[in-house]
Design an enzyme around this catalytic site. Structure first.
Site, PDB file in Angstrom:
ATOM      1  N   ARG A 140      29.369  15.232  -1.700  1.00 27.85           N
ATOM      2  CA  ARG A 140      29.453  15.814  -3.042  1.00 27.85           C
ATOM      3  C   ARG A 140      29.540  17.336  -3.025  1.00 27.85           C
ATOM      4  NH1 ARG A 140      28.253  11.009  -5.335  1.00 27.85           N
ATOM      5  NH2 ARG A 140      26.140  10.184  -5.377  1.00 27.85           N
ATOM      6  N   LYS A 155      17.586  21.614  -9.884  1.00 27.67           N
ATOM      7  CA  LYS A 155      17.385  20.391  -9.117  1.00 27.67           C
ATOM      8  C   LYS A 155      17.912  20.565  -7.701  1.00 27.67           C
ATOM      9  CE  LYS A 155      19.088  15.676  -9.142  1.00 27.67           C
ATOM     10  NZ  LYS A 155      19.936  14.707  -9.777  1.00 27.67           N
ATOM     11  N   CYS A 173      26.494  10.538 -15.964  1.00 33.32           N
ATOM     12  CA  CYS A 173      27.288  10.722 -14.743  1.00 33.32           C
ATOM     13  C   CYS A 173      28.005   9.425 -14.426  1.00 33.32           C
ATOM     14  CB  CYS A 173      26.426  11.174 -13.565  1.00 33.32           C
ATOM     15  SG  CYS A 173      27.451  11.937 -12.278  1.00 33.32           S
ATOM     16  N   ARG A 187      19.847   7.592  -4.064  1.00 27.48           N
ATOM     17  CA  ARG A 187      21.165   6.970  -3.849  1.00 27.48           C
ATOM     18  C   ARG A 187      21.029   5.555  -3.318  1.00 27.48           C
ATOM     19  NH1 ARG A 187      24.495  12.122  -1.309  1.00 27.48           N
ATOM     20  NH2 ARG A 187      24.256  13.442  -3.153  1.00 27.48           N
ATOM     21  N   TYR A 193       8.872  11.487 -10.445  1.00 31.23           N
ATOM     22  CA  TYR A 193       8.487  10.094 -10.222  1.00 31.23           C
ATOM     23  C   TYR A 193       6.965   9.954 -10.228  1.00 31.23           C
ATOM     24  CZ  TYR A 193      13.385   9.681  -9.019  1.00 31.23           C
ATOM     25  OH  TYR A 193      14.750   9.725  -9.077  1.00 31.23           O
ATOM     26  N   GLU A 212      26.352  29.385 -12.845  1.00 26.88           N
ATOM     27  CA  GLU A 212      26.448  28.037 -13.433  1.00 26.88           C
ATOM     28  C   GLU A 212      25.603  27.940 -14.701  1.00 26.88           C
ATOM     29  OE1 GLU A 212      28.205  25.406 -12.697  1.00 26.88           O
ATOM     30  OE2 GLU A 212      28.936  25.695 -10.662  1.00 26.88           O
ATOM     31  N   LYS A 243      22.458  22.396  -9.794  1.00 26.35           N
ATOM     32  CA  LYS A 243      22.198  21.197  -8.999  1.00 26.35           C
ATOM     33  C   LYS A 243      22.822  21.373  -7.629  1.00 26.35           C
ATOM     34  CE  LYS A 243      22.937  16.237  -8.797  1.00 26.35           C
ATOM     35  NZ  LYS A 243      23.284  15.021  -9.531  1.00 26.35           N
ATOM     36  N   SER A 285      13.893  12.386  -5.687  1.00 25.22           N
ATOM     37  CA  SER A 285      13.394  11.225  -4.941  1.00 25.22           C
ATOM     38  C   SER A 285      12.883  11.585  -3.552  1.00 25.22           C
ATOM     39  CB  SER A 285      14.512  10.182  -4.843  1.00 25.22           C
ATOM     40  OG  SER A 285      15.665  10.732  -4.240  1.00 25.22           O
ATOM     41  N   CYS A 292      31.056  11.079  -8.324  1.00 24.91           N
ATOM     42  CA  CYS A 292      30.686  11.370  -9.715  1.00 24.91           C
ATOM     43  C   CYS A 292      31.901  11.502 -10.632  1.00 24.91           C
ATOM     44  CB  CYS A 292      29.828  12.635  -9.785  1.00 24.91           C
ATOM     45  SG  CYS A 292      28.306  12.513  -8.807  1.00 24.91           S
TER      46      CYS A 292
HETATM   47  C1  PBG Z   1      23.748  11.559  -9.812  1.00 26.60           C
HETATM   48  C2  PBG Z   1      22.328  11.862  -9.677  1.00 26.60           C
HETATM   49  C3  PBG Z   1      21.625  12.023  -8.475  1.00 26.60           C
HETATM   50  C4  PBG Z   1      20.301  12.185  -8.813  1.00 26.60           C
HETATM   51  C5  PBG Z   1      20.195  12.151 -10.198  1.00 26.60           C
HETATM   52  N1  PBG Z   1      21.494  11.966 -10.727  1.00 26.60           N
HETATM   53  C6  PBG Z   1      22.023  11.934  -7.079  1.00 26.60           C
HETATM   54  C7  PBG Z   1      23.185  12.582  -6.526  1.00 26.60           C
HETATM   55  O1  PBG Z   1      23.698  13.596  -7.011  1.00 26.60           O
HETATM   56  O2  PBG Z   1      23.610  12.037  -5.522  1.00 26.60           O
HETATM   57  C8  PBG Z   1      19.210  12.373  -7.812  1.00 26.60           C
HETATM   58  C9  PBG Z   1      17.878  12.089  -8.284  1.00 26.60           C
HETATM   59  C10 PBG Z   1      16.849  11.950  -7.244  1.00 26.60           C
HETATM   60  O3  PBG Z   1      17.063  12.120  -6.030  1.00 26.60           O
HETATM   61  O4  PBG Z   1      15.733  11.625  -7.667  1.00 26.60           O
HETATM   62  N2  PBG Z   1      24.561  12.416 -10.466  1.00 26.60           N
HETATM   63 ZN    ZN Z   2      26.747  11.566 -10.191  1.00 27.52          ZN
END
Ligand code: PBG
Ligand code: ZN
Length: 273
Positions: free
Chosen positions: A168, A199, A71, A156, A264, A184, A146, A225, A81
């Protein structure tokens, strides 16, 4: 996030060694470049942080599976992105960056590339670029479903990738929409994705289950996260028991249909299991 930090390459190798010893199935890399710019130059540079990290890992811990996140948001000065054209992310221009990035990761030795940007058509573009460069055997793990989630907040902050304007929602999915996830996923498989990811995980277990019913390729879930941080914060306050909550959260993701989970908690859970 507690227990998580940005790592230099030498410390990453030490961490990877530990993951291998614990029997973790693999790791995924997110690169944070020294300098961010409007063209995400660090994402596809052959000596970029991710490319150098992959080379070091494949040299020092060759048995550990290495997936790279593909990304641009960690590499752009504005945190989006993709390439900004007239104040908006340009889907098709961004495909060029993603293709170059995936090829450079494969060249460095990545075992799997994982696009997380949610641009339309990116799996087809990446597959064509990989094949054109001789990387026929590099699989694509697509973050197909996603959602535009508040649960990405801690990531972030850690990746210094919060969008500097807007959000986003023009490329990530609407949390209220389940059927779009199935479209998708179908589109990404049609374009050549080898594995699919949903996700976040826990707030989207229904999507995971529905995906499981619909497809028979390897299906993953990403416990993000914010999911991790909620459990850690509750445990730190004495409100939840860390070990049993962690294991139950991972069990629920598995029960819903995930073949593998990005989490994690990987080290802590592996040590327990
Ligand atoms: C970016 C990306 C994100 C995460 C993984 N790749 C964040 C976003 O889309 O802002 C999030 C991972 C997480 O929160 O652990 N493309
Ligand atoms: Zn991204």
């Amino acid at each position: 996030m507690p227990g998580n930090a940005q790592l230099s390459i030498d410390n990453l190798v030490i961490e990877a060694e530990e993951c291998r010893r614990l029997g973790i199935g693999g790791i995924i890399l997110f690169g944070i470049p020294e300098e961010k710019d409007e063209h995400a130059s660090g994402a596809y540079a052959s000596d970029g942080i991710t490319q150098r990290a992959v080379r070091a890992l494949k040299r020092e811990v060759p048995e550990l599976l290495v997936i790279t996140d593909v990304c641009n948001c960690e590499y752009t000065s504005h945190g989006h992105c993709g390439l900004i054209v007239d104040g908006d992310v340009s889907n098709d221009e961004t495909l060029k960056w993603l293709s170059k990035t995936a090829v450079s990761h494969a060249e460095a030795g990545a075992d799997i590339v994982a696009p997380s940007d949610m641009m339309d058509g990116r799996v087809a573009a990446i597959r064509a670029a990989l094949d054109a460069n001789g990387h026929f055997k590099t699989p694509i793990l697509s973050y197909a479903a996603k959602y535009a989630s508040a649960f990405y907040g801690p990531f972030r902050e850690a990746a210094e990738s919060t969008p500097q304007f807007g959000d986003r929602r023009s490329y990530q999915m609407d949390p209220g929409n389940a059927r779009e996830a199935m479209r998708e996923i179908a589109a990404d498989l049609e374009e050549g994705a080898d594995m699919i990811m949903v996700k976040p995980a826990m707030p989207y277990l229904d999507i995971l289950r529905e995906a499981r019913r619909a497809i028979d390729v390897p299906l993953g879930a990403y416990q993000v996260s914010g999911e991790f941080s909620m459990i850690m914060a509750a445990a730190a306050n004495g409100w939840l028991d860390l070990e049993s909550t962690m294991i139950e959260s991972l069990t629920s993701i598995r029960r819903a249909g995930a073949d593998f989970t990005l989490t994690y908690f990987a080290k802590a859970a592996s040590a327990l299991l």
